[in-house]
Design an enzyme around this catalytic site. Structure first.
Site, PDB file in Angstrom:
ATOM      1  NE  ARG A  37      -4.380  -1.315   1.839  1.00 54.66           N
ATOM      2  CZ  ARG A  37      -5.335  -1.534   2.722  1.00 54.66           C
ATOM      3  NH1 ARG A  37      -5.139  -1.260   3.994  1.00 54.66           N
ATOM      4  NH2 ARG A  37      -6.502  -1.989   2.337  1.00 54.66           N
ATOM      5  CE  LYS A 174     -20.098 -12.660  10.374  1.00 50.69           C
ATOM      6  NZ  LYS A 174     -19.962 -11.419  11.161  1.00 50.69           N
ATOM      7  N   GLY A 329      -9.074  -7.923   1.068  1.00 53.60           N
ATOM      8  CA  GLY A 329      -7.751  -8.103   1.665  1.00 53.60           C
ATOM      9  C   GLY A 329      -7.289  -9.549   1.654  1.00 53.60           C
ATOM     10  N   GLY A 352     -13.331  -3.225   1.732  1.00 51.67           N
ATOM     11  CA  GLY A 352     -14.659  -2.651   1.935  1.00 51.67           C
ATOM     12  C   GLY A 352     -14.979  -1.578   0.905  1.00 51.67           C
TER      13      GLY A 352
HETATM   14  P1  ADP Z   1     -11.842 -10.761   1.652  1.00 52.24           P
HETATM   15  O1  ADP Z   1     -10.934 -10.167   2.695  1.00 52.24           O
HETATM   16  O2  ADP Z   1     -11.085 -11.234   0.457  1.00 52.24           O
HETATM   17  O3  ADP Z   1     -13.001  -9.869   1.314  1.00 52.24           O
HETATM   18  P2  ADP Z   1     -13.364 -12.182   3.651  1.00 52.24           P
HETATM   19  O4  ADP Z   1     -12.737 -11.324   4.691  1.00 52.24           O
HETATM   20  O5  ADP Z   1     -14.781 -12.003   3.348  1.00 52.24           O
HETATM   21  O6  ADP Z   1     -12.484 -12.078   2.292  1.00 52.24           O
HETATM   22  O7  ADP Z   1     -13.192 -13.707   4.054  1.00 52.24           O
HETATM   23  C1  ADP Z   1     -11.947 -14.307   4.244  1.00 52.24           C
HETATM   24  C2  ADP Z   1     -12.025 -15.407   5.267  1.00 52.24           C
HETATM   25  O8  ADP Z   1     -13.044 -16.341   4.961  1.00 52.24           O
HETATM   26  C3  ADP Z   1     -10.724 -16.185   5.314  1.00 52.24           C
HETATM   27  O9  ADP Z   1     -10.079 -15.924   6.529  1.00 52.24           O
HETATM   28  C4  ADP Z   1     -11.168 -17.633   5.196  1.00 52.24           C
HETATM   29  O10 ADP Z   1     -10.513 -18.485   6.115  1.00 52.24           O
HETATM   30  C5  ADP Z   1     -12.645 -17.573   5.513  1.00 52.24           C
HETATM   31  N1  ADP Z   1     -13.371 -18.717   4.922  1.00 52.24           N
HETATM   32  C6  ADP Z   1     -13.386 -19.084   3.632  1.00 52.24           C
HETATM   33  N2  ADP Z   1     -14.105 -20.215   3.472  1.00 52.24           N
HETATM   34  C7  ADP Z   1     -14.550 -20.569   4.683  1.00 52.24           C
HETATM   35  C8  ADP Z   1     -15.317 -21.677   5.184  1.00 52.24           C
HETATM   36  N3  ADP Z   1     -15.769 -22.625   4.384  1.00 52.24           N
HETATM   37  N4  ADP Z   1     -15.573 -21.716   6.503  1.00 52.24           N
HETATM   38  C9  ADP Z   1     -15.113 -20.749   7.321  1.00 52.24           C
HETATM   39  N5  ADP Z   1     -14.376 -19.699   6.922  1.00 52.24           N
HETATM   40  C10 ADP Z   1     -14.089 -19.601   5.623  1.00 52.24           C
HETATM   41 MG    MG Z   2     -11.143  -9.984   4.806  1.00 52.34          MG
END
Ligand code: ADP
Ligand code: MG
Length: 387
Positions: A37, A174, A329, A352
């Site tokens: 960054r 989520k 992230g 976000g």
């Molecule tokens: P990003 O940062 O790319 O937007 P998120 O923060 O929404 O992604 O989600 C990332 C997290 O989701 C990771 O830490 C990963 O371990 C978790 N994750 C992915 N698949 C599952 C699953 N099947 N059960 C629980 N956690 C999960």
């Molecule tokens: Mg994340």
């Protein structure tokens, strides 16, 4: 697009520029562990300093909750910045002052004091109506830095005019985090693939057994409605990789069995990745697409036993000739871990912020820049960025 850019500032030689950057970087033992960054803002810093401007940079770091906290000091960032851009001054963590998050006018005044121009290059913070993001453009001629400009140029076309087929791949933990963006992208995408932890709430809504997998009970009904209305656009995994009773995530030797299963998760088992059939299907869709947006890992990729689905999707994006954009992230971290980040057309620096821009088509920080005194110079027709 009518966002004022650096050229709109006019002559900056000998003038003072307040630069809002996103230096919210990971720090371990007082050392910056990933300077992505910081480097991402260098083109803006160099543009300004090469033209003789005196730059004062500012950023938040972590969540110090409105008071000084040595754990969130900018000192490690200052060390890195001194090596990359020696003549740039760096203010202390903006969030050490409660006025930053409260958008306190007095704090805005303290930031702009003695400054001639304001530049926002903090894409990752531009969805926040915080003092340093929305305040200064009300008082100083202002512009978007190169990074902010590029983020908008890469992300907005996904929402407004994507090359087709446009495939969206969503995962992560989520559904509730991503419901807004699912709704917005359903209007424009040809297919939305759902993997990661969030697929289990959808699978449950379809009547499948989910075992001990991550499920948001209060979202099951919403997912059921989405599937009813938009089922032909939503694609769920056809198989899964699951961990048996007694196993622990992140501990390959903790016991517990890892098995490929269908989409019904037995009691006591936990679905932690998409299976090989789903990975192949998602990969094929990516290869046939002209535009791909990916947000959220397909499984708990931090544990190598559950990284295959995320890796397959990342490899398909890397190989594809489509216009590929990744936000989030953890998704960006996965790409880095696989050494594939350079194969992607655009890896967003904002998690976000990228989702909110795709959902709403605008951000508070962009609105503030468009309303600033600089807006009219080169871009007569100021208006919504997606006009
Ligand atoms: P990003 O940062 O790319 O937007 P998120 O923060 O929404 O992604 O989600 C990332 C997290 O989701 C990771 O830490 C990963 O371990 C978790 N994750 C992915 N698949 C599952 C699953 N099947 N059960 C629980 N956690 C999960
Ligand atoms: Mg994340």
């Amino acid at each position: 697009m009518s966002l004022p850019i650096l050229e709109d500032l006019g002559d900056v030689s000998g003038r003072r520029v307040l630069l809002r950057a996103d230096f919210n970087v990971p720090i371990r033992d007082g050392v910056v562990v990933d300077d992505f960054r910081i480097r991402a803002t260098l083109p803006t810093i160099e543009w300004l300093t090469e033209r003789g401007a005196a730059v004062t940079a500012c950023s938040h770091l972590g969540r110090p909750k409105g008071k000084p906290d040595p754990r969130y000091s900018m000192e490690p960032v200052r060390d890195v910045l001194a090596g990359l851009a020696p003549n740039v001054e760096l203010l202390e963590n903006l969030r050490f002052d409660p006025g930053e998050e409260a958008n306190d006018p007095a704090f805005v005044q303290s930031l702009i004091e003695g400054q001639d121009f304001y530049v926002n290059d903090a894409f990752g913070a531009s969805h926040r109506s915080h003092a340093s993001v929305v305040g200064p453009p009300g008082f100083l001629p202002s512009a978007a830095g190169r990074l902010l400009q590029r983020e908008i140029e890469m992300l907005l076309p996904l929402r407004n005019d994507p090359g087709r087929p446009f495939v969206v791949i969503l995962g992560g933990a989520k559904v509730s985090d991503k419901l807004g963006v699912i709704g917005a992208l359903l209007r424009v995408a040809d297919t939305i693939v759902i993997g990661g932890g969030m697929c289990f709430t959808f699978l449950k809504a379809q009547g499948h057994a989910v075992g001990s997998s991550l499920v948001e009970e209060d979202m099951v009904e919403t997912c059921r409605e989405l599937l009813e209305r938009e089922g032909d656009k939503l694609l769920l995994p056809v198989d899964l990789t699951a961990l048996g009773p007694g196993g622990e995530i992140g501990e390959p030797d903790a016991g517990g069995e890892v098995r490929q299963i269908g989409v019904d998760v037995p009691d006591g088992w936990m679905g932690l990745d998409i299976g090989p059939g789903a990975a192949a299907e998602f990969g094929d869709l990516v290869m046939e697409a002209r535009t791909v947006f990916w947000n959220g890992p397909m499984g708990v990729f931090e544990d190598p036993r559950f990284a295959a689905g995320t890796r397959a999707v990342a490899e398909a994006l890397a190989e594809s000739h489509a216009f590929t954009v990744v936000g989030g992230g953890d998704s960006a971290a996965a790409l880095d871990e696989f050494g594939l980040a350079s194969e992607i057309d655009h890896v967003s620096t904002g998690g976000g912020a990228s989702l909110e821009l795709l959902e709403l088509g605008d951000l508070p920080g962009l609105e503030a820049l468009r309303a600033s005194a600089t807006g009219g110079a080169r871009n007569e027709q100021s208006g919504a960025p997606n006009a």
